[in-house]
Structures are given as C-alpha cells and as structure tokens.
Design a protein around this motif. Structure first.
Motif, PDB file in Angstrom:
ATOM      1  N   VAL A  90      -2.110  -6.915  10.943  1.00 42.89           N
ATOM      2  CA  VAL A  90      -2.660  -5.690   9.992  1.00 42.89           C
ATOM      3  C   VAL A  90      -1.957  -5.433   8.792  1.00 42.89           C
ATOM      4  N   ASP A  91      -2.772  -5.641   7.814  1.00 47.93           N
ATOM      5  CA  ASP A  91      -2.266  -5.447   6.274  1.00 47.93           C
ATOM      6  C   ASP A  91      -2.700  -3.986   6.340  1.00 47.93           C
ATOM      7  N   THR A  92      -1.666  -3.162   6.225  1.00 46.54           N
ATOM      8  CA  THR A  92      -1.988  -1.485   6.122  1.00 46.54           C
ATOM      9  C   THR A  92      -1.768  -0.698   5.101  1.00 46.54           C
ATOM     10  N   TRP A  93      -2.766  -0.184   4.315  1.00 50.06           N
ATOM     11  CA  TRP A  93      -2.722   0.550   3.232  1.00 50.06           C
ATOM     12  C   TRP A  93      -2.556   1.946   3.409  1.00 50.06           C
ATOM     13  N   GLN A 141       0.262   5.464   1.627  1.00 50.34           N
ATOM     14  CA  GLN A 141       1.327   5.999   0.748  1.00 50.34           C
ATOM     15  C   GLN A 141       2.125   7.127   1.471  1.00 50.34           C
ATOM     16  N   THR A 142       3.271   7.128   0.684  1.00 51.71           N
ATOM     17  CA  THR A 142       4.010   8.663   1.134  1.00 51.71           C
ATOM     18  C   THR A 142       3.030   9.853   1.020  1.00 51.71           C
ATOM     19  N   GLU A 143       2.068  10.041   0.462  1.00 46.59           N
ATOM     20  CA  GLU A 143       1.422  11.148   0.303  1.00 46.59           C
ATOM     21  C   GLU A 143       0.552  11.146   1.498  1.00 46.59           C
ATOM     22  N   GLY A 147      -4.427   6.746  -7.058  1.00 47.45           N
ATOM     23  CA  GLY A 147      -3.537   5.726  -8.447  1.00 47.45           C
ATOM     24  C   GLY A 147      -3.528   4.240  -8.173  1.00 47.45           C
ATOM     25  N   ASP A 148      -4.554   3.900  -7.127  1.00 50.20           N
ATOM     26  CA  ASP A 148      -4.340   2.363  -6.981  1.00 50.20           C
ATOM     27  C   ASP A 148      -5.922   1.828  -7.361  1.00 50.20           C
ATOM     28  N   GLY A 149      -6.093   0.899  -8.068  1.00 51.84           N
ATOM     29  CA  GLY A 149      -7.212   0.168  -8.364  1.00 51.84           C
ATOM     30  C   GLY A 149      -7.420  -0.687  -7.252  1.00 51.84           C
TER      31      GLY A 149
HETATM   32  O1  PRX Z   1       0.078   0.794  -4.449  1.00 49.44           O
HETATM   33  C1  PRX Z   1       0.284   0.965  -3.136  1.00 49.44           C
HETATM   34  C2  PRX Z   1       1.087   0.090  -2.241  1.00 49.44           C
HETATM   35  O2  PRX Z   1       2.242   1.193  -2.159  1.00 49.44           O
HETATM   36  C3  PRX Z   1       1.782   2.469  -2.695  1.00 49.44           C
HETATM   37  C4  PRX Z   1       2.483   3.569  -1.841  1.00 49.44           C
HETATM   38  O3  PRX Z   1       4.022   3.570  -2.030  1.00 49.44           O
HETATM   39  P1  PRX Z   1       4.805   4.376  -1.014  1.00 49.44           P
HETATM   40  O4  PRX Z   1       4.296   5.782  -1.370  1.00 49.44           O
HETATM   41  O5  PRX Z   1       6.073   4.075  -1.486  1.00 49.44           O
HETATM   42  O6  PRX Z   1       4.405   4.021   0.489  1.00 49.44           O
HETATM   43  C5  PRX Z   1       4.701   2.822   0.789  1.00 49.44           C
HETATM   44  C6  PRX Z   1       4.350   2.701   2.300  1.00 49.44           C
HETATM   45  C7  PRX Z   1       3.126   3.172   2.802  1.00 49.44           C
HETATM   46  C8  PRX Z   1       0.313   2.338  -2.677  1.00 49.44           C
HETATM   47  O7  PRX Z   1      -0.271   3.458  -3.525  1.00 49.44           O
HETATM   48  N1  PRX Z   1       0.728  -0.148  -1.119  1.00 49.44           N
HETATM   49  C9  PRX Z   1       1.232   0.270   0.194  1.00 49.44           C
HETATM   50  N2  PRX Z   1       0.846  -0.431   1.102  1.00 49.44           N
HETATM   51  C10 PRX Z   1      -0.309  -1.541   0.706  1.00 49.44           C
HETATM   52  C11 PRX Z   1      -0.175  -1.242  -0.661  1.00 49.44           C
HETATM   53  N3  PRX Z   1      -0.956  -1.804  -1.585  1.00 49.44           N
HETATM   54  C12 PRX Z   1      -1.690  -2.897  -1.103  1.00 49.44           C
HETATM   55  N4  PRX Z   1      -1.825  -3.317   0.211  1.00 49.44           N
HETATM   56  C13 PRX Z   1      -0.942  -2.436   1.104  1.00 49.44           C
HETATM   57  N5  PRX Z   1      -0.962  -2.785   2.626  1.00 49.44           N
END
Ligand code: PRX
Length: 649
Positions: free
Chosen positions: A413-416, A418-420, A502-504
C-alpha cells in the motif's frame, strides 16, 4: 495560464493481490470498493456516521459535519475521550492482556506492554500531569525518544484534554524554542536522553538550552531512559518515576467535545516559519481509525510495525491513534535502521514475527544501496502486507520492496497523505486494488481527489496538474494555529472552497493518481513542465543507481537545464562513461527533453529529518554555487559540504 505538467513515464506492470489475501480482506473486490466509495462521496454523512459509530462516544453527535469553507466541524455536538477509545476500550475487553506495544530499544532491551498495562501507565501519567497543574487546552511540548513513554505522554494529554505538540527528538534547541513560542506551551515532557546510532541524544540538555530563551514553562517532567547525567532545575524539573510513586493508576476519562483540540504538529514547509497544524478529536480519530482498519486490513493476530518517529504525523496517526483505536499489536523501535548494521530492521521483523510493515521510500533506497545480503539473511515469511509513505516511491524501489522484502507475495500500500490531511487519502486497498509500481492508486472512502489545471478544469487522463481535494473529510486540519489568514492562503486560495495539496500529479486512464513531485519543484525545460519524480525514477531504474534528486538550473536558452544528483549502490564506481550512459538512459526512458545537462555523483543527498530530499538546497547550490538559505531542517550538514566539493571538484 501556464502550461500543464507533462508526463512521459509509462508503467505497465500490474500486481493484483492473491486470492488468498483477497478472500479474507475486509474489501475483497473492486466492485465492493466502488460501491462504498460512491456511497462515501454521495452520502458522506451516512458513510462517516457508520465509521464513527464504531468508536465509543460519551454523547452522540447531532450533525455529522458542518462545512463553511475552509472551516470544518465533524460530529458536531458529540463528546468522546480519545484516550479512552485507544486504551480503555480494549483494556476492558478480551484484548485486556493482548500486547499493545512490543518495544525494542536500540541497545537491544525489550518490553511488552499489554492494553491493561497501557491503561495503568496512561492513567498514572494523566494524574501526574494534573498534579503538576496541566489543564484542558494547555499546550504540552513532548520531546522524547521513540519509546513507549512518548505514546503514553501523548495519550495522557489527550485523556485530560491538553494539547500535545510533539517535537522530533532529532531537532535542536532552536526548533524547540520556535515551537514553544508559537504554541505558547507551558509544560514540557522529555527524557534524559535517547539512543541513536550507539550514542545518547542529549534531550534534556537541549530542553535546558531552549528554556533559557523561553520563560513560560512551569514544569518539565523528565523520563529516565539512558541514565546520562543531567541537571534538574529545582521547582521546575521533576522526574517521571518520582511523580509516579504518588499517583493512582486509575483516572476517570472525561468527555471532550468532538472539536476539542487534540494536538499541534509543526510542519516546516520549504520556506518561512513552521506552521502549527491543528488537529481536533472526533474527526481525526474517526479518520485514522477507519483508514488504518481498511488500508492495513488489521487483524487481532497481526503484528504491525511502522518505522516512523512519533515526531511526525505518521507516528501520530499510524503508531499512536490509528493502531491503538483498532486494538492492534505493534512493534516500536527506538533507534536507527543501520545499528549495528543494515540488517537491524529485518532482524526485528524475524524476531517479533511482524506481519505488516510500514516504512518510507528513503529507507527503502538506503537498503537498496546497502545491498540485498542484509534482508536475505533473515526469515521474512511472517510478512503479509507492506506499506510506503512520505515521498513518491520510484517504481524500481517498489519492485525491490516487492521482491526482496515482500517475497513477491505481499501487497504494497503506497499511501499518499500529509500532516494536514491527518490520515491517508490515496492508497490501494490491499485486498482488491490492482497496483502499478509508483502510483498511490485510488482515493480512500470519502476523499474527493482530483487534478486541476490552472483554470480549475479537471485535467484529462495523463495530463499533469495540481492535486486537490474537493470535499471536506473528518481528519482534515482545522487551521494553522493562530494564523487563519495563512491557512486560507496556503491551502485554499488556488480554487474557491477546494483544498490544494501543493503536489503535482496526474491520473492515468484507470484513474490511478501518480504524484510527480511538489509543485514548487516542477522543472520548466524549453516550455515543457516536468515533475521531478519521473526523471528521478528513470535514474533509479538504472542498475548502478540507488537514489537521485533532480533540480532545474536557470538556462538562457531552455529556461531551465536539468541537473541530476546521483547516489550509486555500494560497489559501483562513478565514471565519465557511466555519466554518459545515465544521460542516454534518461533520454531513452523519458525523452530527449529530459536529458540531463549535468549529472553529479554524490555520496549522499540532502534530506529533511523525516527523510525527504531537499531539492530547494540543491537548486540553490547549482544556481549560486553555495547555500545561504535556511538549513535548520537538514538532517546532516556534512552532506552539503560534500556536495559543494562534487559540483566544484
Ligand atoms: O509531497 C507529498 C509527499 O509528502 C508530502 C507530505 O509530507 P508530510 O506532511 O511530511 O507527511 C508525510 C507523511 C504523510 C506530500 O505532500 N508524500 C507523502 N506520501 C507520499 C508522498 N508523495 C508521493 N507518494 C506518497 N505515498
């Protein structure tokens, strides 16, 4: 309108979960996923009310959510105690004597804490906090090693309604001061020290330095971990173990409003002062509970291990709140992955029979660099599921993880998130989602993710744009602490009422989301906008390369030239021939447009303390030849000195 981000990397390998895995999973088919997903988007109140009802509420909510963009309230009118949900609920059930935390210290010391014991420890510490004057909504800064007491301190704060602010134990006194000042904290919980790479990190000493510059702290509660000598300021500093002698091991868990603040966590961002991301109680707990249940498909027989530090959001959501709300058994490890060598993680998996393993691409690439003989020396057959978080996982790193760690049998599971976002937003469900290496695949329930162009239109398949979330979700941050204007500007100003991450990213024809890099890092080469992740992944796909970082450098003709930093695998030598070969390799994989103008061989890349590559520093380095910007979030300053040498040999 500027042009959209282009995408050239194509990935055709598809991996589906085994029938055996699917059959026993909560969500076992794509039709089941689609049905539930549709419900969660069309009727979020129905879907989320059902999830939240699996938790324990002392007073039911009257409204599932209230949305006045960009401000959300979830489970309005409901009352609960987060710690009671994570601890007491299990301590008073058949899970009473089940292990909650299997701890391993870096020196090799081990402790198993059952749910019943965790309840006693959390109650005791809640009593200690109250005895020392901590009240509901007071901010408590926690600066601890990765030991069970870090989780106990967080849960005890939650239990009494205090707001914790965990600061990663690798941060300096300066970072502590920034966070104390911004949050107005009046209490600190720390330890004498923590073990890291065989050395003691002087945590209490750092707190002492910080408190010389910030005078509002009333009490510092110190846990004894390493036994190193420290100074205790009378009347301000108290030992945890002394205080524990004089308190009861029971504590009544009062109900708090669903929107009661639970914690602040500071995220650095690439520029400016750290942002205090605020999370609240009912929605956050529902989000972490539900994502953990479905995405890790947790069972009572599982031994789960997340290698993050509690100082990051991953540690909050997937070491403390998500797993404990689910009554999971988990491993917690204090130290470095290479202590005493790169076999440590694999030994821990073998020794404790870990079945679910959640780590970051930066760690995976470090293991690839170190060599396959480390995992090969251990029995990893207990593993059934793997996870990745923190950065895009390069397809070849995914393949290595799949083969060398997952034995080709474990879904990844590649989980995307953010802190937010508080909880996982885009991820495969392990029992049904077909995975392609490098994509976080599809949105979780209730997550209305999309990719928009500058004008706000939804991008076509494979067209790159900005990743956004169009509907509110329970675990979303409520604001930046003390700065609503910055909250609006940072996340809600690109499109009205829509969250910009903030991600592309792009979506492929099947609807999978591919993160191509941070928007600020996108390259602009002869009018073509390229995400950094694709060029980096192309380089990592070369057999000699372990890791790479790609940045743009101003170029009179092209706008930006492509500059690559490359770290080689152990035993591989840099050479002019390899440089030429890598250039051609990128040209073949992505296209002539992405052919690097320069390739530098670097012994290591600059990273944040959570392991993300700091492209901002590399960009500055290749543009001006030096680094003058803020490097406080940099993990290892020596890396910069080495990089300076390698660009000016
Ligand atoms: O750019 C994305 C990357 O980490 C960012 C969020 O960072 P942070 O708030 O420190 O949280 C990290 C732990 C959830 C995102 O905007 N990111 C996080 N997970 C992935 C990712 N980029 C690609 N694939 C992911 N699975």
């Amino acid at each position: 309108m500027s042009k959209n981000i282009e995408s050239h990397l194509e990935e055709n390998r598809v991996y589906t979960p085994s029938e055996e895995f699917s059959q026993s999973a909560r969500i076992s088919s794509m039709s089941q996923y689609r049905k539930l997903y549709k419900e969660s988007i069309d009727k979020p109140d129905v879907f989320w009310a059902r999830e939240a009802a699996e938790l324990q509420w002392q007073q039911p909510w009257s409204q599932v959510f209230d949305w006045k963009a960009p401000f959300a309230k979830w489970f309005v009118g409901g009352k609960l105690n987060v710690a009671e949900n994570c601890v007491d609920r299990h301590a008073t059930s058949s899970r009473r004597n089940k292990a909650a935390i299997i701890f391993e210290g870096e020196p090799g010391d081990r402790r198993v804490i059952t749910y019943a014991e965790l309840q006693r420890e959390v109650c005791k510490f809640a009593n200690i906090l109250e005895k020392n004057g901590v009240k509901s909504k007071d901010r408590v800064l926690i600066y601890m090693p990765m030991i069970p007491e870090a989780a106990i301190a967080m849960l005890a704060c939650a239990r009494i309604g205090a707001v914790h602010n965990v600061v990663f134990g690798g941060f300096s006194a300066d970072s502590i001061v920034d966070r104390l000042e911004d949050s107005g904290a009046t209490y600190v919980v720390t330890a004498d020290g923590g073990w890291r790479r065989g050395k003691i990190v002087p945590l209490k000493e750092n707190v002492d330095v910080a408190l010389q510059r910030y005078g509002k702290v009333r009490k510092v509660i110190v846990h004894q971990r390493c036994g190193n000598e420290i100074s205790m300021t009378p009347s301000r500093d108290v030992w945890w173990h002394d205080e524990a002698q004089n308190v009861k091991s029971t504590h009544r868990a009062k109900a708090f409003d669903s929107e009661h603040p639970l914690f602040l966590l500071y995220t650095s961002g690439s520029t400016g002062k750290p942002k205090g991301i605020l999370h609240t109680s009912g929605g956050y707990l529902t989000g972490t509970y539900s994502t953990f249940k479905y995405i890790f498909d947790i069972r009572d027989t599982d031994v789960y291990w997340c290698t993050a530090d509690v100082g990051w959001i991953t540690g909050h959501s997937y070491i403390v709140y998500g797993p404990l709300a689910n009554g999971a058994t988990q491993v917690m490890y204090e130290g470095a992955p290479n202590q005493p060598d790169f076999g440590r993680f694999w030994k821990i998996i073998e020794d404790h029979g870990v079945s679910i393993f959640y780590t970051a691409p930066t760690a995976i690439r470090a293991f690839i660099k170190a060599g396959d003989h480390f995992p090969a020396a251990h029995d990893l057959s207990s593993l059934r599921l793997l996870g990745s978080v923190g950065e895009p996982i390069n397809p070849e790193a995914w393949m290595w993880y799949h083969r060398q760690i997952g034995g080709e049998r474990c879904p990844i599971v590649d989980t995307w998130w953010q802190t937010e976002t508080g909880a996982i937003m885009i991820s495969p469900l392990p029992g049904c989602t077909p995975c392609k290496p490098g994509t976080a695949t599809l949105p979780f329930f209730g997550v209305d993710a999309a990719i928009l162009d500058e004008a706000g239109n939804v991008c076509k398949a494979n067209e790159g744009g900005k990743l956004v979330i169009r509907k509110p979700w329970p675990s979303m941050t409520r604001t930046i602490y003390g700065d609503k204007a910055r909250f609006r500007k940072t996340y809600w100003s690109d499109y009205s009422g829509i969250y910009t991450a903030g991600d592309g990213a792009r979506r492929d024809k099947e609807g999978n989301f591919w993160i191509v890099g941070r928007i600020d890092d996108v390259l602009n080469v002869s009018g073509h906008r390229l995400g950094t992740a694709e060029v980096e992944s192309a380089l990592v796909a070369h057999p000699a390369v372990a890791e790479s970082a790609v940045v743009g450098r101003p170029d009179e003709l092209k706008g930006q030239g492509v500059v690559c930093f490359v770290t080689l695998k152990e035993g591989k030598e840099s050479s002019e021939a390899l440089r030429r070969e890598l250039r051609e390799h990128v040209g073949r994989t992505i296209g002539a447009i992405a052919k690097p103008d320069d390739i530098y061989f670097a012994p290591a890349l600059p990273k944040t303390r959570s392991g993300k590559i700091m492209r901002r520093l590399l960009k500055e380095l290749v543009t001006t030849g030096e680094i003058s910007g803020n490097i406080t979030t940099l993990d290892d300053a020596q890396v910069i000195i080495n990089l300076q040498k390698c660009i000016k040999p």
